[in-house]
Design a protein around this motif. Structure first.
Motif, PDB file in Angstrom:
ATOM      1  N   PHE A 186     -40.682   9.248  45.342  1.00 20.21           N
ATOM      2  CA  PHE A 186     -41.708   8.212  45.232  1.00 20.21           C
ATOM      3  C   PHE A 186     -41.070   6.838  45.126  1.00 20.21           C
ATOM      4  O   PHE A 186     -40.091   6.648  44.399  1.00 20.21           O
ATOM      5  N   SER A 187     -41.606   5.883  45.873  1.00 20.78           N
ATOM      6  CA  SER A 187     -41.132   4.501  45.800  1.00 20.78           C
ATOM      7  C   SER A 187     -42.331   3.573  45.716  1.00 20.78           C
ATOM      8  O   SER A 187     -43.293   3.720  46.475  1.00 20.78           O
ATOM      9  N   GLN A 188     -42.274   2.638  44.777  1.00 17.00           N
ATOM     10  CA  GLN A 188     -43.362   1.672  44.607  1.00 17.00           C
ATOM     11  C   GLN A 188     -42.803   0.257  44.595  1.00 17.00           C
ATOM     12  O   GLN A 188     -41.806  -0.013  43.925  1.00 17.00           O
ATOM     13  N   THR A 189     -43.440  -0.631  45.342  1.00 20.22           N
ATOM     14  CA  THR A 189     -43.063  -2.037  45.350  1.00 20.22           C
ATOM     15  C   THR A 189     -44.302  -2.872  45.070  1.00 20.22           C
ATOM     16  O   THR A 189     -45.381  -2.606  45.613  1.00 20.22           O
ATOM     17  N   PHE A 190     -44.133  -3.853  44.218  1.00 14.76           N
ATOM     18  CA  PHE A 190     -45.232  -4.740  43.833  1.00 14.76           C
ATOM     19  C   PHE A 190     -44.971  -6.138  44.388  1.00 14.76           C
ATOM     20  O   PHE A 190     -43.848  -6.632  44.328  1.00 14.76           O
ATOM     21  N   TYR A 191     -46.008  -6.753  44.958  1.00 17.59           N
ATOM     22  CA  TYR A 191     -45.897  -8.101  45.512  1.00 17.59           C
ATOM     23  C   TYR A 191     -46.919  -9.018  44.845  1.00 17.59           C
ATOM     24  O   TYR A 191     -48.059  -8.612  44.582  1.00 17.59           O
ATOM     25  N   THR A 192     -46.516 -10.253  44.577  1.00 15.52           N
ATOM     26  CA  THR A 192     -47.425 -11.232  43.975  1.00 15.52           C
ATOM     27  C   THR A 192     -48.438 -11.703  45.019  1.00 15.52           C
ATOM     28  O   THR A 192     -48.323 -11.379  46.206  1.00 15.52           O
ATOM     29  N   ALA A 193     -49.406 -12.488  44.564  1.00 18.26           N
ATOM     30  CA  ALA A 193     -50.425 -13.018  45.462  1.00 18.26           C
ATOM     31  C   ALA A 193     -49.820 -13.948  46.508  1.00 18.26           C
ATOM     32  O   ALA A 193     -50.431 -14.203  47.551  1.00 18.26           O
ATOM     33  N   HIS A 194     -48.605 -14.468  46.249  1.00 15.13           N
ATOM     34  CA  HIS A 194     -47.925 -15.349  47.202  1.00 15.13           C
ATOM     35  C   HIS A 194     -47.047 -14.577  48.181  1.00 15.13           C
ATOM     36  O   HIS A 194     -46.379 -15.160  49.033  1.00 15.13           O
ATOM     37  N   GLY A 195     -47.011 -13.251  48.027  1.00 15.76           N
ATOM     38  CA  GLY A 195     -46.263 -12.415  48.949  1.00 15.76           C
ATOM     39  C   GLY A 195     -44.823 -12.152  48.567  1.00 15.76           C
ATOM     40  O   GLY A 195     -44.101 -11.466  49.298  1.00 15.76           O
ATOM     41  N   THR A 196     -44.379 -12.668  47.421  1.00 15.38           N
ATOM     42  CA  THR A 196     -43.000 -12.419  46.993  1.00 15.38           C
ATOM     43  C   THR A 196     -42.925 -11.105  46.218  1.00 15.38           C
ATOM     44  O   THR A 196     -43.877 -10.717  45.526  1.00 15.38           O
ATOM     45  N   GLU A 197     -41.783 -10.432  46.342  1.00 17.64           N
ATOM     46  CA  GLU A 197     -41.616  -9.153  45.672  1.00 17.64           C
ATOM     47  C   GLU A 197     -41.534  -9.346  44.166  1.00 17.64           C
ATOM     48  O   GLU A 197     -40.744 -10.132  43.663  1.00 17.64           O
ATOM     49  N   GLY A 198     -42.373  -8.590  43.433  1.00 15.44           N
ATOM     50  CA  GLY A 198     -42.421  -8.746  41.989  1.00 15.44           C
ATOM     51  C   GLY A 198     -41.755  -7.628  41.221  1.00 15.44           C
ATOM     52  O   GLY A 198     -41.575  -7.723  40.009  1.00 15.44           O
TER      53      GLY A 198
END
Length: 200
Positions: free
Chosen positions: A41-53
């Protein structure tokens, strides 16, 4: 060379010839035919501005109905279908909540069976034939979700944009179906000395 090009065009057309209903029906049929699966499993979160969080990797276990276990380096999230335990290893703290009230609840059943009929659906040919679901009204807690599937119709990736424009990307690899997963695997055993926050 010309023959290869024609072959490629024909194959590409075949791969993307499906419509949203075919995509959904195939995934639903496959899901109905299995009882559980395990995956990397891999999870990536991005902010509303599109940058990786943030990013996290681990193991994922799933069993009907709504039983899941996510094992990450610093967290364990487990559900027996009714209760969710979110355990933080660093702080030795666990938050307990009801499945339907917990924002970390991950119900594949809803994305596969409930949400498609509440959304507009289309196939994204420029994104390897992903299915795009866009809610018909504001009742759902997301703006859109993209779903990719494997050749044998298992979900391999999902990208969800919530109502706050935050994007979450989930990927599954090394998927193994119908493993020996006992119900007890999804009952979290609270370690001694853990701070318990019970929100039920």
């Amino acid at each position: 060379m010309k023959t290869k090009l024609i072959f490629f065009i024909l194959i590409s057309g075949f791969l993307f010839a499906q419509n949203p209903k075919d995509f959904i029906n195939k995934v639903q049929s496959k899901f109905n035919s299995i009882s559980n699966f395990t995956a990397k499993f891999s999870q990536t979160f991005y902010t509303a501005h599109g940058t990786e969080g943030g990013k996290a990797n681990g193991n994922f276990y799933y069993k009907k109905k709504n039983k899941f276990l996510v094992e990450l380096s610093n967290n364990i999230i487990s559900s027996n279908g009714n209760t969710v335990w979110n355990y933080d290893k660093r702080f030795k703290r666990v938050v307990i909540s009801n499945f339907n009230d917990d924002p970390t609840s991950f119900s594949l059943e809803k994305f596969i069976f409930a949400y498609p009929q509440l959304c507009k659906a289309e196939i994204l040919k420029d994104e390897n034939g992903a299915l795009l679901l866009t809610p018909k009204d504001n009742d759902l807690q997301f703006k859109r979700v993209k779903i990719w599937k494997t050749a044998d119709n298992l979900i391999s990736k999902m990208e969800l944009v919530d109502i706050g424009d935050l994007k979450y990307s989930f990927s599954f690899s090394d998927i193994k179906i119908n493993q020996d997963l006992q119900d007890s695997k999804f009952e979290f055993q609270i370690p001694q000395g853990t701070q318990v926050i019970d929100l039920r």
